[in-house]
Design an enzyme around this catalytic site. Structure first.
Site, short mmCIF file in Angstrom:
data_model
loop_
_atom_site.label_atom_id
_atom_site.label_comp_id
_atom_site.label_asym_id
_atom_site.label_seq_id
_atom_site.Cartn_x
_atom_site.Cartn_y
_atom_site.Cartn_z
N CYS A 176 0.80 -1.19 0.21
CA CYS A 176 0.13 0.00 -0.12
C CYS A 176 0.70 1.13 0.05
O CYS A 176 1.83 1.49 0.75
CB CYS A 176 -0.94 0.04 1.34
SG CYS A 176 -1.95 1.50 1.32
N ASN B 142 0.46 -8.53 -0.79
CA ASN B 142 -0.66 -9.64 -0.38
C ASN B 142 -0.28 -10.96 -0.43
O ASN B 142 0.80 -11.38 -0.87
CB ASN B 142 -1.71 -9.66 -1.55
CG ASN B 142 -2.34 -8.00 -1.92
OD1 ASN B 142 -3.27 -7.66 -1.41
ND2 ASN B 142 -1.63 -7.29 -2.70
#
Length: 311
Positions: A249, A258
């Site tokens: 992010c 992820n």
């Protein structure tokens, strides 16, 4: 295991959006479309394809409209566009003008802390709930499938622990707008399985049956795969993952990728949980993108391969 899961779980492939957004190299539209197409061929049926955000904030997503326009018109696949505000939603809706296919789902984002909300989208929690609610209603009225992710639901890089009661209140308020799905996101990879179980169980109980519950985990502290399993057992019907473990992010310090789609598939396949994706084809896609990217992925299965060995 929740009776609602019944030995199956859906996967949302987020590699082309959440996976690429933090990469320093800006990849071509053609590369992004090939990545998405390879994952469709591997069996992915819901994919985050782009985010409609200001290109100065996330340069990787500057070609969002071009990516969407280049995607195959496959009736068996749903394309998700991430939108942080009404301006982004209007851009997503514009991809459907005329006879164009465009995106199918509006992936809205609400926040669970004021500090992260201000840095991520310039909104407080209350601002976020209010604008997201308006966006969900508008998306539905305009023919998009409305869904929403609650970011930093398990921990905030600026405020630390996030009270469970606050997250449950947020999702209850968002549920009043009848989204198709609500996701709880561990944006910075802080959660552990017990925390996931403690939140997803009550969340499933509070949401109406018609609203799917989704889980989004990062593997920052190496708990992402275990967290995904805990969420599945607690009633999550949908899990997010990114081929090759790509991701991070831009607005969360030290947030890493992820959970890798192929690592998640291995866990689920060996646990007799059906996803509809091919493990071998997903591994092949991760290995292909390693060559494109010029460095190894974070995926374990891309290195070790499946067990038992096949072929």
């Amino acid at each position: 295991m929740s009776e609602m899961n019944n030995g199956t779980v859906s996967i949302v492939e987020v590699g082309a959006r959440d996976g690429l957004q933090n990469e320093p190299e800006v990849f071509s539209t053609e590369t992004k479309v090939e990545l998405l197409t390879r994952m469709m061929d591997a069996g992915a049926r819901r994919l985050e394809v782009a985010s409609f955000v200001h290109p100065k904030l996330v340069p990787q997503m500057a070609d969002a409209e071009a990516v969407v326009a280049s995607l195959p018109d496959r009736k068996d696949v749903s394309y998700i566009g991430l939108v942080l505000n009404k301006r982004g939603l209007l851009r997503a809706l514009a991809t459907r003008e005329g006879d164009r296919r465009g995106v199918d789902e509006a992936g809205c984002v609400a926040v669970a802390t004021d500090s992260f909300g201000q840095r991520n989208q310039g909104q407080s929690i209350e601002d976020s709930i209010r604008e997201t609610s308006e966006m969900l209603r508008l998306a539905k009225a305009e023919g998009l499938v409305p869904q929403v992710t609650v970011s930093v639901a398990f921990g905030c890089p600026f405020e630390g622990e996030v009270p469970q009661a606050r997250v449950l209140e947020i999702i209850q308020r968002l549920a009043e707008n009848e989204p198709a799905e609500i996701a709880l996101a561990d944006t910075i990879g802080a959660a552990v399985p017990q925390q996931v179980s403690d939140l997803f169980g009550p969340a499933r109980e509070k949401l109406p049956e018609g609203i799917r519950l989704r889980a989004h985990f990062h593997n920052t502290r190496n708990t992402g795969i275990a967290n995904a399993w805990a969420a599945y057992q607690a009633g999550a019907e949908v899990l997010d993952s990114s081929v090759g473990g790509l991701g991070g992010c831009p607005f969360a310090p030290r947030a890493t990728g992820n959970i890798a789609t192929e690592d998640l598939l291995y866990l689920l396949e060996r646990s007799d949980v059906s996803t509809g994706l091919s493990l071998e084809d997903t591994i092949a896609t991760a290995q292909w993108f390693e060559g494109v990217r010029g460095k190894p992925s974070a995926s374990m299965l891309a290195k070790a391969g499946p067990f038992p060995a096949r072929g």
